[in-house]
Design a protein around this motif. Sequence first.
Motif, short mmCIF file in Angstrom:
data_model
loop_
_atom_site.label_atom_id
_atom_site.label_comp_id
_atom_site.label_asym_id
_atom_site.label_seq_id
_atom_site.Cartn_x
_atom_site.Cartn_y
_atom_site.Cartn_z
N TYR A 135 43.03 51.25 40.04
CA TYR A 135 42.57 52.24 39.06
C TYR A 135 42.32 53.54 39.77
O TYR A 135 41.32 53.32 40.76
CB TYR A 135 41.53 51.73 38.42
N ILE A 136 42.77 54.57 39.52
CA ILE A 136 42.72 55.81 39.85
C ILE A 136 41.99 56.49 38.75
O ILE A 136 42.65 56.76 37.71
CB ILE A 136 43.91 56.52 40.51
N ALA A 137 40.64 57.01 39.10
CA ALA A 137 39.87 57.43 37.99
C ALA A 137 40.01 58.65 37.39
O ALA A 137 39.98 59.29 36.39
CB ALA A 137 38.38 57.35 38.12
N GLY A 138 40.71 59.72 38.59
CA GLY A 138 40.76 61.13 38.14
C GLY A 138 39.40 61.88 38.14
O GLY A 138 38.72 61.14 38.42
N ASP A 139 39.36 62.89 37.87
CA ASP A 139 37.91 63.61 37.93
C ASP A 139 37.44 63.17 36.44
O ASP A 139 37.85 63.41 35.58
CB ASP A 139 38.13 65.13 37.80
N THR A 140 36.19 62.52 36.64
CA THR A 140 35.44 62.07 35.66
C THR A 140 33.98 61.70 35.73
O THR A 140 33.77 61.76 37.02
CB THR A 140 36.37 60.85 34.99
N ALA A 141 33.41 62.00 34.94
CA ALA A 141 31.82 61.37 34.67
C ALA A 141 32.04 60.02 34.67
O ALA A 141 32.94 59.48 34.23
CB ALA A 141 31.33 62.03 33.45
N LEU A 142 30.95 59.46 34.89
CA LEU A 142 30.82 58.11 34.65
C LEU A 142 30.93 57.96 32.89
O LEU A 142 30.42 58.75 32.24
CB LEU A 142 29.36 57.53 34.83
N THR A 143 31.69 57.09 32.50
CA THR A 143 31.86 56.90 31.10
C THR A 143 31.88 55.49 30.94
O THR A 143 32.46 54.40 31.20
CB THR A 143 33.22 57.50 30.61
N MET A 144 31.37 55.10 29.67
CA MET A 144 31.40 53.66 28.89
C MET A 144 32.63 53.15 28.81
O MET A 144 32.99 52.17 29.04
CB MET A 144 30.84 53.87 27.76
N ASP A 145 33.75 54.20 28.67
CA ASP A 145 35.21 53.65 28.28
C ASP A 145 35.63 52.78 29.55
O ASP A 145 36.60 52.08 29.45
CB ASP A 145 35.97 54.87 28.17
N MET A 146 35.08 52.93 30.88
CA MET A 146 35.60 52.18 32.00
C MET A 146 35.50 50.76 31.69
O MET A 146 36.01 50.30 32.53
CB MET A 146 34.76 52.92 33.31
N GLN A 147 34.66 50.54 30.86
CA GLN A 147 34.22 49.05 30.59
C GLN A 147 35.47 48.40 29.82
O GLN A 147 35.83 47.29 29.87
CB GLN A 147 33.05 48.75 29.63
N LEU A 148 36.39 49.26 29.17
CA LEU A 148 37.70 48.74 28.71
C LEU A 148 38.79 48.29 29.50
O LEU A 148 39.56 47.36 29.19
CB LEU A 148 38.04 49.89 27.66
N ILE A 149 38.53 48.58 30.80
CA ILE A 149 39.58 48.33 31.65
C ILE A 149 39.60 46.99 32.42
O ILE A 149 40.70 46.24 32.13
CB ILE A 149 39.58 49.37 32.84
N MET A 151 38.66 44.62 30.54
CA MET A 151 38.89 43.61 29.56
C MET A 151 40.30 43.39 29.02
O MET A 151 40.81 42.71 28.70
CB MET A 151 38.31 44.35 28.14
N GLN A 152 41.18 44.32 29.87
CA GLN A 152 42.77 44.29 29.89
C GLN A 152 43.42 43.74 31.10
O GLN A 152 44.59 43.43 31.09
CB GLN A 152 43.09 45.52 29.37
N THR A 153 42.60 44.03 32.46
CA THR A 153 43.27 43.57 33.72
C THR A 153 42.03 43.32 34.78
O THR A 153 41.09 43.71 34.30
CB THR A 153 44.22 44.67 34.17
N LYS A 154 42.66 42.76 35.79
CA LYS A 154 41.65 42.62 36.93
C LYS A 154 41.81 43.36 38.04
O LYS A 154 43.02 43.39 38.65
CB LYS A 154 41.59 40.94 37.25
N LEU A 155 41.04 44.44 38.24
CA LEU A 155 41.22 45.45 39.34
C LEU A 155 40.94 44.62 40.66
O LEU A 155 40.08 43.88 40.95
CB LEU A 155 40.21 46.53 39.38
N ASP A 156 41.82 45.21 41.69
CA ASP A 156 41.77 44.81 43.12
C ASP A 156 40.97 45.85 43.72
O ASP A 156 40.40 45.76 44.79
CB ASP A 156 43.23 44.50 43.69
N LEU A 157 41.28 47.06 43.24
CA LEU A 157 40.57 48.49 43.77
C LEU A 157 40.25 49.39 42.85
O LEU A 157 41.06 49.61 41.87
CB LEU A 157 41.68 48.88 45.02
N ALA A 158 39.41 50.06 43.00
CA ALA A 158 38.96 51.26 42.23
C ALA A 158 38.98 52.65 42.71
O ALA A 158 38.28 52.61 43.95
CB ALA A 158 38.05 51.11 41.26
#
Length: 225
Positions: A135-149, A151-158
């Motif tokens: 996951y490459i977040a881009g420029d962002t604040a901490l956001t609740m939407d990150m919790q959705l990721i 739920m759909q996949t298992k990250l190896d690196l953020a």
Amino acid sequence: MKITYLGHASLSIETAGKTLLVDPFISANELAKHIDINSLKADYILITHAHQDHILDVATLAKNTGALIVSNYEIVTHFEKQGFTGHPMNHGGTWQFDFGKLTYTNAVHSSSFPDGSYGGEPGGFVIESNGKVIYIAGDTALTMDMQLIPMQTKLDLAVLPVGDNFTMGIKSAVIAADFLACNQILAYHFDTFGFIKIDHQEAITYFKNKGKNLTILPIGESKTI
Ligand code: NI
Ligand code: MN
């Protein structure tokens, strides 16, 4: 998947025989003087949003490499008007490319071109390729939407911005790691300008004390997952 840090929010990702460049801002980065943009390869150029510190070298690199530009609809249209080819996406959408799958994710930030014109809404990317997911977040604040990721996949690196002021900082990035269910974090968007300078050791220790691993790569160095 081999991820090379090119300074600021710029990355080169080699996977499945292809090279993806992310947010190339190299030629004006004092800290990345040793990176020769004419030596960079690219099959794809991924752009998270339209700010100058993310698109500066896109035209040069697209011209050099013939890479396909992947971003939101507005940014792709902007570059298509200059004669480049692109693949437009928007938030929540996934597309299967030859190297794997890309999803354009939400980000809380702004996104205007250097001349002030509208650059669409800012985003990030989930890249699924060769059995790995980053996951490459881009420029962002901490956001609740990150919790959705997760739920759909298992990250190896953020890959998270940690420089604060324009994006989230270290403390928020640790919470983001929890939201993302991913304890392997690669730092970006720090040190380039005065507003975003960080203490590397302090940041690494803060993550370590929370049971997480923060990688800070020297510019030009790589991490393989
Ligand atoms: Ni920005
Ligand atoms: Mn930025």
